[in-house]
Design a protein around this motif. Structure first.
Motif, mmCIF file in Angstrom:
data_model
loop_
_atom_site.group_PDB
_atom_site.id
_atom_site.type_symbol
_atom_site.label_atom_id
_atom_site.label_comp_id
_atom_site.label_asym_id
_atom_site.label_seq_id
_atom_site.Cartn_x
_atom_site.Cartn_y
_atom_site.Cartn_z
ATOM 1 N N ILE A 14 25.576 19.107 -41.874
ATOM 2 C CA ILE A 14 25.396 19.644 -43.236
ATOM 3 C C ILE A 14 26.352 20.807 -43.457
ATOM 4 O O ILE A 14 27.030 20.924 -44.477
ATOM 5 C CB ILE A 14 23.939 20.116 -43.443
ATOM 6 C CG1 ILE A 14 22.999 18.917 -43.440
ATOM 7 C CG2 ILE A 14 23.787 20.904 -44.732
ATOM 8 C CD1 ILE A 14 21.530 19.304 -43.395
ATOM 9 N N TYR A 17 29.986 19.618 -43.837
ATOM 10 C CA TYR A 17 30.170 18.898 -45.087
ATOM 11 C C TYR A 17 30.066 19.843 -46.284
ATOM 12 O O TYR A 17 30.867 19.779 -47.219
ATOM 13 C CB TYR A 17 29.125 17.783 -45.181
ATOM 14 C CG TYR A 17 29.321 16.897 -46.382
ATOM 15 C CD1 TYR A 17 30.472 16.120 -46.519
ATOM 16 C CD2 TYR A 17 28.366 16.840 -47.390
ATOM 17 C CE1 TYR A 17 30.656 15.319 -47.623
ATOM 18 C CE2 TYR A 17 28.543 16.030 -48.507
ATOM 19 C CZ TYR A 17 29.698 15.272 -48.614
ATOM 20 O OH TYR A 17 29.894 14.476 -49.722
ATOM 21 N N ALA A 18 29.100 20.761 -46.203
ATOM 22 C CA ALA A 18 28.913 21.703 -47.324
ATOM 23 C C ALA A 18 30.144 22.577 -47.494
ATOM 24 O O ALA A 18 30.605 22.816 -48.612
ATOM 25 C CB ALA A 18 27.692 22.572 -47.068
ATOM 26 N N LYS A 21 32.880 20.453 -49.083
ATOM 27 C CA LYS A 21 32.632 20.218 -50.507
ATOM 28 C C LYS A 21 32.916 21.469 -51.329
ATOM 29 O O LYS A 21 33.484 21.427 -52.396
ATOM 30 C CB LYS A 21 31.166 19.818 -50.753
ATOM 31 C CG LYS A 21 30.812 18.432 -50.354
ATOM 32 C CD LYS A 21 31.405 17.383 -51.236
ATOM 33 C CE LYS A 21 30.609 17.161 -52.512
ATOM 34 N NZ LYS A 21 31.149 16.019 -53.260
ATOM 35 N N SER A 102 18.938 15.882 -54.810
ATOM 36 C CA SER A 102 18.198 16.796 -53.921
ATOM 37 C C SER A 102 16.777 16.999 -54.449
ATOM 38 O O SER A 102 15.842 17.198 -53.696
ATOM 39 C CB SER A 102 18.912 18.150 -53.847
ATOM 40 O OG SER A 102 19.040 18.708 -55.125
ATOM 41 N N SER A 231 19.619 21.585 -48.762
ATOM 42 C CA SER A 231 20.701 20.831 -48.111
ATOM 43 C C SER A 231 20.595 19.328 -48.365
ATOM 44 O O SER A 231 21.508 18.588 -48.032
ATOM 45 C CB SER A 231 20.699 21.114 -46.606
ATOM 46 O OG SER A 231 19.481 20.676 -46.059
ATOM 47 N N LYS A 233 21.101 17.762 -50.888
ATOM 48 C CA LYS A 233 22.180 17.262 -51.742
ATOM 49 C C LYS A 233 23.387 16.810 -50.926
ATOM 50 O O LYS A 233 24.233 16.071 -51.418
ATOM 51 C CB LYS A 233 22.595 18.313 -52.762
ATOM 52 C CG LYS A 233 23.197 19.563 -52.183
ATOM 53 C CD LYS A 233 23.526 20.531 -53.298
ATOM 54 C CE LYS A 233 23.810 21.909 -52.745
ATOM 55 N NZ LYS A 233 23.721 22.936 -53.732
ATOM 56 N N TYR A 234 23.482 17.283 -49.695
ATOM 57 C CA TYR A 234 24.627 16.902 -48.875
ATOM 58 C C TYR A 234 24.352 15.645 -48.048
ATOM 59 O O TYR A 234 25.195 15.194 -47.284
ATOM 60 C CB TYR A 234 25.001 18.055 -47.925
ATOM 61 C CG TYR A 234 25.401 19.305 -48.672
ATOM 62 C CD1 TYR A 234 26.480 19.305 -49.535
ATOM 63 C CD2 TYR A 234 24.673 20.490 -48.528
ATOM 64 C CE1 TYR A 234 26.838 20.454 -50.240
ATOM 65 C CE2 TYR A 234 25.022 21.644 -49.219
ATOM 66 C CZ TYR A 234 26.105 21.620 -50.073
ATOM 67 O OH TYR A 234 26.461 22.746 -50.762
#
Ligand code: HEM
Length: 548
Positions: A14, A17-18, A21, A102, A231, A233-234
């Motif tokens: 996460i 990736y976060a 993004k 999310s 998290s 949303k990821y």
């Protein structure tokens, strides 16, 4: 079971990736906002572990109606309570602002693929099926059901007072109000009489009541829970749903348990009633509409079996929590403000007397509509304590949001419109909009029903949002609350019956009530969070002569 090394691995993924993004998204750095106390949690702990409004009202007062704050891992989010911007997001360009997954995975788990969850064309199809059941005429026809529930609550409170051998007694009013709202919803929408007001033995009554609010589900989440929720949303929706459906933990287990009870009840109701309802001609009852849509030959108008159960679940959820909690917050304000309570009771008694004179046993929907003070108290209660305090939306494309009032940017320049880029998450603040001093006056943070009667609200330009009284309490635009008329009549019935019969006063515990952010706002007593939601008020029989 998911092992701790798998959890650490997932968190690391996460994180990477976060950060990736975030680096690809244009920043909102021109907009001011509060300092972030933590890179990991951003400002989320202030928002979700503290009472509703504490952070939001301070931000609104310092930065205006558009604020940049930090979500997890340094990600920017917008907090918006500006009327023009909200109108663009919810009414004008609603298709561009969707419920992010999310949030949606939780809504899907709580109530299935129904209206709470749906976006875009699916939402339009589902809503058009249900809307005819929530018209003004249809909702007014539910008044006798609401009145019966309010009378049953009165009977129970009366019994408690009589058995105490004292003038008054402390009652957690939220308990019977929530049961009453559940009974009313089931009876009005599905013609099923649960009678949970009298008897707590129905499995739905026991499992469902305060389901969202109790400590083991959404109340006062830990920092870890807030991080995990943000998290989501990821993580792809399919994986999140698998985790929710199979993951360990008491909250998930409780959610699955309640979902199963509601599904069983829904299937039972459909099996028992479908044939009779299908044969009924011209019936626009809510359940009939759902069953007929389930059988519709036209695939574009059909409701699948899964969606049918989801709507039942959605309505039970929405209809219960909202009414029980809103009524109990209004009773709290009446207990805090005895003069307002007394004026309301006087109006109720005067109207009842007129009704009796014309030979009518009960107040009708027209009587309730024509009671200025009752409706002023109701509007003020909805403004002051909107139980849905925030709602998340995500921009699907770049857009420009107009503002009602410019905000000061970080470099001291005035910002007249806000550019949002694709993927920006927006926290719509219903509670901050409802306290905007430009709309409601300098005393917006006071509970003051008179503002609706003394001309304060006259001559103000309509902000163009909301479905009732320019309030955001029932949301705005195509995704606004479908049950707002239903809710108003039920609230009128509950308040007029209960305030006519009982007097409500503060208790030590009521002085310590705090409004905690949960799925909907809940009332908890400072120092007693382990007892979940409650509204302990001193309740006594109201004197027959209450003129001040
Ligand atoms: C005081 C009472 C109520 C309040 C303050 C309230 C508030 C709201 C709000 C703020 C939303 C928008 C949520 C979001 O999208 O984030 C909503 C949606 C909804 N409400 Fe209510 N509600 C109330 C009562 C009811 C009742 C009684 C029902 C059913 C009879 C109901 C059914 C729904 C449904 C189905 C939606 C989803 C609508 C859609 O997405 O199109 N609500 N409500």
């Amino acid at each position: 079971m998911i092992s701790s090394s798998a959890a650490v691995g997932l968190t690391a993924l996460i994180l990477v990736y976060a950060l990736f993004k975030r680096s690809t998204r244009p920043s909102l750095s021109m907009i001011r906002g509060p300092p972030s106390p933590s890179f990991i949690f951003g400002n989320l702990l202030e928002l979700f572990q503290r009472p509703v409004g504490e952070a939001e009202f301070a931000w609104q007062s310092q930065y205006g109606n558009v604020v940049r704050f930090k979500s997890i891992l340094g990600g920017d989010q917008l907090f918006i309570s500006d009327a023009k911007a909200l109108r663009k997001i919810l009414n004008i360009a609603g298709d561009n602002y969707v419920k992010p997954h999310s949030q949606n995975v939780l809504k899907r788990m709580l109530a299935g693929k129904g209206l709470f969850w749906a976006n875009g064309e699916v939402h339009k199809r589902q809503k058009s099926i249900l809307l005819p059941g929530f018209g003004s005429k249809e909702c007014k026809a539910f008044l006798p059901i609401f009145k019966d529930c309010a009378d049953s609550i009165s009977t129970k409170w009366m019994e408690t007072i009589e058995s105490s051998n004292s003038q008054g007694v402390v009652i957690n009013v939220l308990d019977r109000l929530s049961r009453g709202a559940l009974d009313a919803m089931c009876h009005a929408a599905f013609d099923v009489q649960l009678n949970t007001i009298q008897d707590d033995s129905h499995p739905l009554g026991r499992k469902y009541r305060n389901y969202l609010l109790v400590r083991d589900l959404f109340a006062v989440p830990s920092a870890e829970q807030i991080f995990m929720q943000a998290s989501l949303k990821y993580i792809p929706e399919g994986i999140v749903m698998w985790l929710i459906e199979n993951g360990p933990g008491s909250r998930l287990a409780r959610m699955r348990d309640v979902t199963n009870v509601v599904s069983d009840l829904g299937k039972e109701m459909v099996q028992e009633r479908a044939t009779a309802l299908l044969e009924s001609k011209g019936d626009t009852g809510i359940f009939t509409l759902l069953i007929k849509a389930n059988m519709d030959a036209n695939a574009k108008k059909r409701l699948s079996d899964e969606e049918l159960l989801a709507q039942i679940h959605t309505l039970l959820l929405a209809g219960q929590e909202s009414i029980g909690t809103t009524t109990s917050f209004i009773l709290l304000e009446l207990a805090r403000n005895p003069k307002i309570q007394s004026m309301l009771r006087d109006e109720i008694r005067r109207t009842e007397a007129t009704t009796r004179e014309r030979g009518s046993p009960h107040l009708t929907a027209t009587d309730l509509e024509a009671m200025p003070y009752l409706n002023a108290v109701l509007k003020e209660g909805l403004r002051f304590h909107p139980i849905g305090t925030t709602s998340l939306r995500m921009a699907m494309h770049d857009d420009i949001l107009p503002l009602s009032k410019p905000i000061l940017g970080v470099s001291g320049e005035m910002i007249h419109e806000v550019r949002v880029s694709k993927g920006t998450e927006i926290m719509i603040s219903i509670s901050a909009y409802n306290r905007d001093k430009d709309l409601w006056g300098e005393d917006a943070h006071e509970f003051k029903p008179d503002r609706w009667l003394d001309g304060t609200m006259d001559g103000k330009e309509s902000p163009g949002v909301g479905v009732y009284a320019n309030l955001m309490s029932f949301y705005s635009g195509p995704q606004a609350c479908i049950g707002w008329r239903f809710a108003l009549i039920e609230l009128q019935a509950f308040l007029s019956t209960l305030v006519g019969k009982f007097e409500f006063a503060m208790t030590d515990k009521a002085e310590r009530i705090v409004r905690m952010p949960m799925f909907v706002m809940g009332s908890m007593v400072e120092g007693e969070f382990d007892r979940g939601v409650q509204m302990p008020l001193a309740v006594s029989l109201a004197s027959q002569n209450s003129e001040l």
